[in-house]
Design a protein around this motif. Structure first.
Motif, PDB file in Angstrom:
ATOM      1  N   THR A  62      -2.283  94.665  87.456  1.00 14.73           N
ATOM      2  CA  THR A  62      -2.056  94.820  85.768  1.00 14.73           C
ATOM      3  C   THR A  62      -0.620  94.331  85.969  1.00 14.73           C
ATOM      4  OG1 THR A  62      -1.255  96.830  86.344  1.00 14.73           O
ATOM      5  CG2 THR A  62      -3.085  96.575  85.261  1.00 14.73           C
ATOM      6  N   GLY A  63       0.254  94.327  84.759  1.00 16.60           N
ATOM      7  CA  GLY A  63       1.945  94.235  84.912  1.00 16.60           C
ATOM      8  C   GLY A  63       1.741  92.385  84.271  1.00 16.60           C
ATOM      9  N   PRO A  64       3.762  92.144  83.867  1.00 17.91           N
ATOM     10  CA  PRO A  64       3.550  90.787  83.166  1.00 17.91           C
ATOM     11  C   PRO A  64       3.196  89.371  83.736  1.00 17.91           C
ATOM     12  CG  PRO A  64       5.641  92.056  84.604  1.00 17.91           C
ATOM     13  CD  PRO A  64       4.237  93.218  84.218  1.00 17.91           C
TER      14      PRO A  64
ATOM     15  N   ARG B  10      -0.450  88.888  82.826  1.00 15.34           N
ATOM     16  CA  ARG B  10      -0.061  88.726  81.491  1.00 15.34           C
ATOM     17  C   ARG B  10      -0.014  87.231  80.725  1.00 15.34           C
ATOM     18  NH1 ARG B  10       0.769  93.927  81.240  1.00 15.34           N
ATOM     19  NH2 ARG B  10       2.653  93.143  80.235  1.00 15.34           N
TER      20      ARG B  10
ATOM     21  N   ASP C 166       3.275  86.741  81.008  1.00 13.32           N
ATOM     22  CA  ASP C 166       4.464  87.648  79.618  1.00 13.32           C
ATOM     23  C   ASP C 166       5.194  87.039  79.959  1.00 13.32           C
ATOM     24  OD1 ASP C 166       5.913  88.830  78.421  1.00 13.32           O
ATOM     25  OD2 ASP C 166       4.997  91.007  78.471  1.00 13.32           O
TER      26      ASP C 166
ATOM     27  N   THR D 288       8.581  89.202  79.131  1.00 12.36           N
ATOM     28  CA  THR D 288       8.816  89.828  79.635  1.00 12.36           C
ATOM     29  C   THR D 288      10.163  89.492  81.335  1.00 12.36           C
ATOM     30  OG1 THR D 288       7.598  91.523  78.535  1.00 12.36           O
ATOM     31  CG2 THR D 288       8.197  91.909  80.913  1.00 12.36           C
TER      32      THR D 288
ATOM     33  N   SER E 198       5.646  87.267  91.723  1.00 11.74           N
ATOM     34  CA  SER E 198       4.826  86.907  89.964  1.00 11.74           C
ATOM     35  C   SER E 198       4.226  85.777  90.323  1.00 11.74           C
ATOM     36  CB  SER E 198       6.383  86.713  89.100  1.00 11.74           C
ATOM     37  OG  SER E 198       6.231  88.220  88.966  1.00 11.74           O
TER      38      SER E 198
ATOM     39  N   ASP F 192       3.005  93.903  73.099  1.00 14.56           N
ATOM     40  CA  ASP F 192       4.338  94.339  72.915  1.00 14.56           C
ATOM     41  C   ASP F 192       5.040  93.274  71.597  1.00 14.56           C
ATOM     42  OD1 ASP F 192       5.092  96.131  74.683  1.00 14.56           O
ATOM     43  OD2 ASP F 192       5.530  95.136  76.035  1.00 14.56           O
TER      44      ASP F 192
ATOM     45  N   ALA G 182       8.583  97.868  77.719  1.00 15.89           N
ATOM     46  CA  ALA G 182       9.417  97.377  78.438  1.00 15.89           C
ATOM     47  C   ALA G 182      10.167  97.166  76.135  1.00 15.89           C
ATOM     48  CB  ALA G 182       8.659  95.706  77.958  1.00 15.89           C
TER      49      ALA G 182
ATOM     50  N   THR H  71      -0.321 103.083  85.542  1.00 17.91           N
ATOM     51  CA  THR H  71      -1.046 101.593  85.467  1.00 17.91           C
ATOM     52  C   THR H  71      -2.336 102.561  85.243  1.00 17.91           C
ATOM     53  OG1 THR H  71      -2.140 100.523  87.218  1.00 17.91           O
ATOM     54  CG2 THR H  71      -1.639 102.123  88.037  1.00 17.91           C
TER      55      THR H  71
ATOM     56  N   HIS I 299      10.759 100.141  83.846  1.00 18.94           N
ATOM     57  CA  HIS I 299       9.281  98.984  83.655  1.00 18.94           C
ATOM     58  C   HIS I 299       9.384  98.131  84.760  1.00 18.94           C
ATOM     59  CE1 HIS I 299       7.355  96.053  81.170  1.00 18.94           C
ATOM     60  NE2 HIS I 299       6.264  96.796  81.376  1.00 18.94           N
TER      61      HIS I 299
ATOM     62  N   VAL J 216       6.702  97.927  87.983  1.00 21.88           N
ATOM     63  CA  VAL J 216       6.461  96.270  88.784  1.00 21.88           C
ATOM     64  C   VAL J 216       6.457  96.387  90.195  1.00 21.88           C
ATOM     65  CG1 VAL J 216       6.436  93.820  89.014  1.00 21.88           C
ATOM     66  CG2 VAL J 216       6.941  95.059  86.633  1.00 21.88           C
TER      67      VAL J 216
ATOM     68  N   CYS K 279       4.049  98.991  91.596  1.00 22.56           N
ATOM     69  CA  CYS K 279       2.868  98.496  91.137  1.00 22.56           C
ATOM     70  C   CYS K 279       2.347  97.165  91.197  1.00 22.56           C
ATOM     71  CB  CYS K 279       2.419 100.223  89.703  1.00 22.56           C
ATOM     72  SG  CYS K 279       1.009  99.501  89.125  1.00 22.56           S
ATOM     73  N   ASN K 280       2.214  96.978  91.001  1.00 23.58           N
ATOM     74  CA  ASN K 280       2.170  95.093  90.706  1.00 23.58           C
ATOM     75  C   ASN K 280       2.392  94.262  91.700  1.00 23.58           C
ATOM     76  OD1 ASN K 280       3.107  95.078  86.973  1.00 23.58           O
ATOM     77  ND2 ASN K 280       1.572  95.792  87.409  1.00 23.58           N
ATOM     78  N   PHE K 281       2.747  94.912  92.279  1.00 18.00           N
ATOM     79  CA  PHE K 281       3.674  93.880  93.083  1.00 18.00           C
ATOM     80  C   PHE K 281       2.708  94.521  94.353  1.00 18.00           C
ATOM     81  CE2 PHE K 281       8.014  92.004  92.083  1.00 18.00           C
ATOM     82  CZ  PHE K 281       7.276  90.862  91.099  1.00 18.00           C
TER      83      PHE K 281
ATOM     84  N   ASN L  48       0.047  95.912  94.856  1.00 21.66           N
ATOM     85  CA  ASN L  48      -1.458  95.412  94.618  1.00 21.66           C
ATOM     86  C   ASN L  48      -1.390  93.518  94.780  1.00 21.66           C
ATOM     87  OD1 ASN L  48      -4.530  96.451  93.378  1.00 21.66           O
ATOM     88  ND2 ASN L  48      -3.478  94.245  92.266  1.00 21.66           N
ATOM     89  N   TYR L  49      -0.678  92.908  94.845  1.00 27.77           N
ATOM     90  CA  TYR L  49      -0.752  91.418  94.693  1.00 27.77           C
ATOM     91  C   TYR L  49      -0.912  91.438  96.410  1.00 27.77           C
ATOM     92  CZ  TYR L  49       0.417  87.078  95.553  1.00 27.77           C
ATOM     93  OH  TYR L  49       0.790  85.878  96.197  1.00 27.77           O
TER      94      TYR L  49
END
Lengths: 259, 259
Positions: free
Chosen positions: A214-216, A219, A221, A224, A246, B68, B91, B112, B162, B166, B169-171, B173-174
């Protein structure tokens, strides 16, 4: 079995406790620092020694849990007893032991251990390698007494596994610290992020990472991400880390790596 | 309360269920795609609409959980009803709503969400902001019906939160995905790493990241890091990521950031 622990660090502490709980007898605990040997030996009902000359040879296995660069030296000193030895390192090849003895193997628990936190050892993947099939089977049998997750892993594979563990454990923990640092700068408590961190890992129990990204970035985005990069300006390498990770997520998605 | 959900995505799904379980009545669910509105409305015992002209004004709050960049447009259309509205975005600033109405707030669940995985909503941090104190208190009261973790968070703080999410959580997971990729290349199952990932996050329940950092970088084990970098050669940006994150860990330690 009668087991001798060479080392008294995090791995020796947790592995020793699991083996003792499984009904094995921990005969001796060795550490060059007597205080460390004594502390662990006390918990395991074993004798403490700080000199490898004091090794009791009435034992079935030496489990070597010392720093990687000390393994060869210990193995060389123990080899004369002609007793099975296994190291517990992710990074050291089996050859570090077989240079000195044929009775050698690897007994690597793939987990991050802290002395202050209990671990459910039954879940810990035990990665086994033996100098021959009979040693492999002996070590597998011992591993089954403490864990439900037994894997045969060659020295070459174990190096990759150890590298993957850096990405799965050490680096995420570093990123948690960055998040904590960002919150502290805006007068918010790290407690706010703890449920998110737990849930992110918990999703992985039943999903592959690509399918729950998940996250920008995923997407794409751009607005953001641009705002985030601006918020990170002047913060050492954080912009660079944000950009690199990213871009990786964006490329992954473009390549259709949904898991 | 009577609640109208604008949106039918992950946040609307989990938040709607939590509010319904707390005894609130979900009156309507809006989505521009009728099928999506109908599916969530069915689960919540609500009516489905796909046109904002069909909004039933006999409601106490519009909860806006849309992308958003669609928030402002929705807010503009709903403002004429003079009913409290709150968006659920990390955001978007509050001003996206107050541009159209004074009866505005933010009701942001920091978690998430995936539609296929249940979440214990009582643990989800609810980040509240209101256009005035009375709105803030109303939203806090509503949040207390679904969560034990209520925070007042300004629009400026929420942007930082927010961004931190990232990193938390998001990083990570990557990075789990990179680890999976490395194992697959050596014929090993991602299952081997799952207990490590869970334990790494679990440590954070009771520790700060800096105090539980493990791995070659924090030990400044240059030999292992050099070997890892060599193993990553030719793998796109993985060397760069390894180097950047390892250097960050080394610098952190040198700066004494033990948590």
């Amino acid at each position: 079995m009668r087991i001798t622990l060479i080392g008294s660090g995090n791995v020796a502490t947790h592995l020793g406790a699991a083996l003792k709980n499984a009904g094995h007898r921990i005969a001796q605990v060795y550490s060059p620092t007597m205080q460390n040997a004594a502390l662990l030996a006390y918990h395991l009902g074993a004798d403490a020694i700080d000199n490898l000359q004091q090794i009791d040879t009435d034992t079935d296995i030496f489990i070597i849990s010392v720093k990687d660069d000390a393994i060869a030296n210990v193995a060389e000193q123990l080899a004369k007893h002609d007793i099975l030895m296994a190291h517990t390192s992710g990074a050291a090849v089996l050859q570090q032991l077989t240079a000195f003895t044929d009775k050698a193997g690897v007994f690597y628990p793939l987990q991050t251990f802290s002395k202050t936190k209990e671990v459910n050892f039954w879940d810990v993947p035990m990665c086994i390698e033996g100098a021959d099939e009979s040693i492999t089977q002996s070590l597998e049998a011992l591993a089954r007494d403490v864990s439900n997750n037994i894997y045969r892993v060659s020295s070459t594979q174990r190096k990759v596994l150890h590298l993957a563990a850096v990405f799965a454990c050490n680096f995420p923990n570093y990123l948690y610290g960055i998040a904590q640092h960002l919150l502290a700068g805006s007068d918010m408590s790290f407690d706010m992020l703890r449920p998110l961190i737990i849930e992110t890992a918990d999703k992985i129990k039943t999903n592959l990472p690509g399918s729950v990204q998940t996250g920008p970035a995923v997407r794409n985005d751009e607005q953001t991400m641009a705002a985030h990069l601006q918020m990170l300006s002047g913060q050492n390498n954080l912009q660079e880390i944000y950009e690199l990770l990213s871009q990786g997520i964006i490329k992954n998605k473009a390549a259709g790596n949904a898991g």
